[in-house]
Design an enzyme around this catalytic site. Structure first.
Site, PDB file in Angstrom:
ATOM      1  N   TYR A 120      35.017  -8.786  15.649  1.00  0.00           N
ATOM      2  CA  TYR A 120      36.148  -8.104  16.289  1.00  0.00           C
ATOM      3  C   TYR A 120      37.430  -8.505  15.563  1.00  0.00           C
ATOM      4  O   TYR A 120      37.588  -9.653  15.156  1.00  0.00           O
ATOM      5  CB  TYR A 120      36.235  -8.498  17.771  1.00  0.00           C
ATOM      6  N   GLU A 121      38.357  -7.536  15.451  1.00  0.00           N
ATOM      7  CA  GLU A 121      39.554  -7.775  14.650  1.00  0.00           C
ATOM      8  C   GLU A 121      40.478  -8.842  15.241  1.00  0.00           C
ATOM      9  O   GLU A 121      41.386  -9.322  14.581  1.00  0.00           O
ATOM     10  CB  GLU A 121      40.325  -6.478  14.431  1.00  0.00           C
ATOM     11  N   SER A 122      40.225  -9.226  16.473  1.00  0.00           N
ATOM     12  CA  SER A 122      41.014 -10.303  17.079  1.00  0.00           C
ATOM     13  C   SER A 122      40.706 -11.645  16.428  1.00  0.00           C
ATOM     14  O   SER A 122      41.374 -12.634  16.716  1.00  0.00           O
ATOM     15  CB  SER A 122      40.708 -10.379  18.567  1.00  0.00           C
TER      16      SER A 122
END
Lengths: 269, 251
Positions: free
Chosen positions: B50-52
């Site tokens: 996930y880009e987080s």
């Protein structure tokens, strides 16, 4: 050396009308309370910077604090649109909002360049998209070694960066852990910085992997327990998903929003 | 026969597309539902990114956002956002990018920016690019999942937020893009794949009980249909019960 100030005092001192202000926090540790304090203090003409403007930016925009937004994804995560943001872009309400639009990779690299003291960053991105046609801060660049066509984006150096973290000590050293997003880069790229924290403690317990912003890299620290709500602070409280959903009907209508704003600022309807 | 909704068929079909042992860059919403279902069914070793900053997230429920604490708490590693994009995505280390879209055109170009052709005076302002342009450029291949209707499936997107196949086969290579681009589109009606020669999205599978006419009617261009059009296998009881559990736990 960072000074430990009250939130109101810190915002009054560090955030001025017309400033470029980055409140960062990638879903986690969003400095919501600091954003509300900016609204209460009635700042105007801000250029707001943030990768993921979410509901606190919807609130700042709806309150008329911003004239410009530099961003890469504007939405209410997991819920839908930011209606105040949309209203400002589409209908200039309450004031016109100019936008400078990037991708996440572009924004992240702009902060990295800013934190690194470099004028620009290079990435292999944006190719084939319509973003370079709308955003003047996306330019092609040729690699001087391979000849490859890449993209350059200019450094971001906000006047002030505001982030939220778990803890600081009385000297102003900051501890932050969990999803750290782009907060460190935002602080290091900015001319001034404010870190709101869950608590100020006498001594920081060493935590492997916790990001420490040393006191000399931070302008001010303010103790604001719960300052990231309705986002979350790992180790302190969880994300209030219901609050994100509850924002949707409030943000949707100007009248509902105005009622919310009056409640926040203490204006009697 | 199992009772299921068109949305459930879509999530199941999208999940099945993710192979065991691959790495997948996951967008929130439908892609995240599908990827989490795949981990519970045939692909327990699917690596979710996930880009987080969460690499190898193993959430026990559906995350409400890409930065849900559950993702960080269960990840193999939590890294900064610049690191996710610069070290993990950009060099092409990730197999599949899994994206949603507001508009998709017949060459798999994605719009999540504005509806309407005037960027400065749009009919609808959408959230914007997020991580998608670089996911579409850098992952080895891209899967897109979205509900099929004429508003979403347009002849040409109003704004190219994320590059698919441009105006046809060969455009990606000409621009120096490294990944293969969209290789699969999963909808509530069927599956589309780019034609090997032209890269135009072509209906290759129809979900059970869906009439071909209704897919044609839900597509804003003259839809090409594969000669050997197949029918998607129905969701199994296990797939459905795991999907429902996942959805319920996410509420």
């Amino acid at each position: 050396m960072a000074r430990v100030l009250a939130l109101g005092e810190a915002v009054a001192e560090l955030v001025h009308d017309g400033d470029t202000v980055a409140l960062e926090g990638f879903t986690h540790l969003i400095p919501v309370e600091a954003g509300h304090e900016i609204i209460r203090q009635g700042r105007r003409e801000l250029t707001l910077v943030r990768m993921t403007p979410d509901i606190v930016y919807d609130q700042l925009i709806g309150a008329g604090c911003a004239s410009r937004l530099i961003f890469s994804w504007g939405g209410n995560p997991g819920v839908g649109s930011l209606h105040r943001f949309r209203d400002a872009v589409q209908h200039a309400w309450p004031v016109p909002l100019e936008i400078e639009e990037h991708s996440h990779a572009g924004m992240a690299n702009r902060y990295v360049a800013g934190a690194s003291g470099l004028p620009f960053a290079v990435l292999r991105g944006y190719t084939g998209t319509d973003l370079p046609g709308q955003t003047a801060t996306i330019k092609p660049i040729t690699c001087p070694f391979t000849g490859e066509q890449l993209t350059a984006v200019p450094a971001l150096n906000p006047d002030v960066a505001i982030v939220h973290a778990q803890r600081a000590d009385r000297a102003g050293n900051v501890q932050m852990w969990g999803l750290v997003g782009v907060q460190k880069e935002a602080v290091l790229s900015a001319k001034r910085s404010l870190v709101t924290v869950e608590e100020v403690v006498d001594e920081l317990e060493p935590r492997p992997g916790a990001i420490v912003l040393p006191t000399w890299a931070v302008t001010a620290v303010a103790e604001v327990p719960g300052g990231a709500k309705p986002s979350y602070a790992a180790g302190y409280y969880e994300r209030d998903n219901a609050a994100y959903q509850a924002w949707d009907p409030i943000g949707r209508e100007r009248e509902e929003f105005t009622r919310w704003l009056n409640d926040l600022t203490g204006v009697k309807a | 026969m199992n009772e299921y909704t068109a949305d459930e068929m879509m999530s199941v079909a999208a999940a099945r597309a993710l192979g065991e042992g691959t790495s997948c860059f996951v967008g929130i919403g439908l892609p995240s539902t599908a990827a989490n279902l795949a981990r519970r069914t045939h692909a327990p070793n699917l690596t979710l990114i996930y880009e987080s900053g969460c690499l190898g997230a193993k959430p026990s429920r559906l995350p409400l956002s890409i930065g849900d604490g559950e993702l960080a708490d269960t990840a193999d590693a939590v890294v900064s956002v610049p690191e996710v994009f610069n070290y993990w995505l950009q060099p092409g280390r990730i197999d599949v990018g899994f994206l949603g879209a507001a508009q998709l055109d017949k060459f798999g170009n994605i719009n999540t920016t504005v509806i309407g052709t005037d960027y400065h005076d749009p009919k609808v302002r959408l959230p914007g690019a997020g991580g998608a342009p670089e996911i579409a450029a850098s992952c080895k291949e891209v899967f897109v999942v979205l509900r099929q209707n004429k508003r979403a499936f347009v002849d040409q997107v109003d704004f190219v937020t994320s590059f698919g196949h441009g105006s046809g086969r060969g455009d990606r290579e000409r621009l120096g893009l490294r990944g293969a681009g969209p290789t699969l589109v999963v909808t509530d009606l069927g599956l589309l794949r780019p034609d090997p020669d032209t890269a135009e999205l072509t209906l290759t599978e129809l979900h059970p009980g869906i009439e071909l006419d209704s897919v044609v009617a839900a597509t804003g261009w003259t839809l090409k249909v594969a000669e050997d059009l197949k029918t998607t296998p129905e969701p199994t009881e296990r797939e459905l019960s795991l999907l429902r559990e996942l959805k319920k736990a996410g509420e």
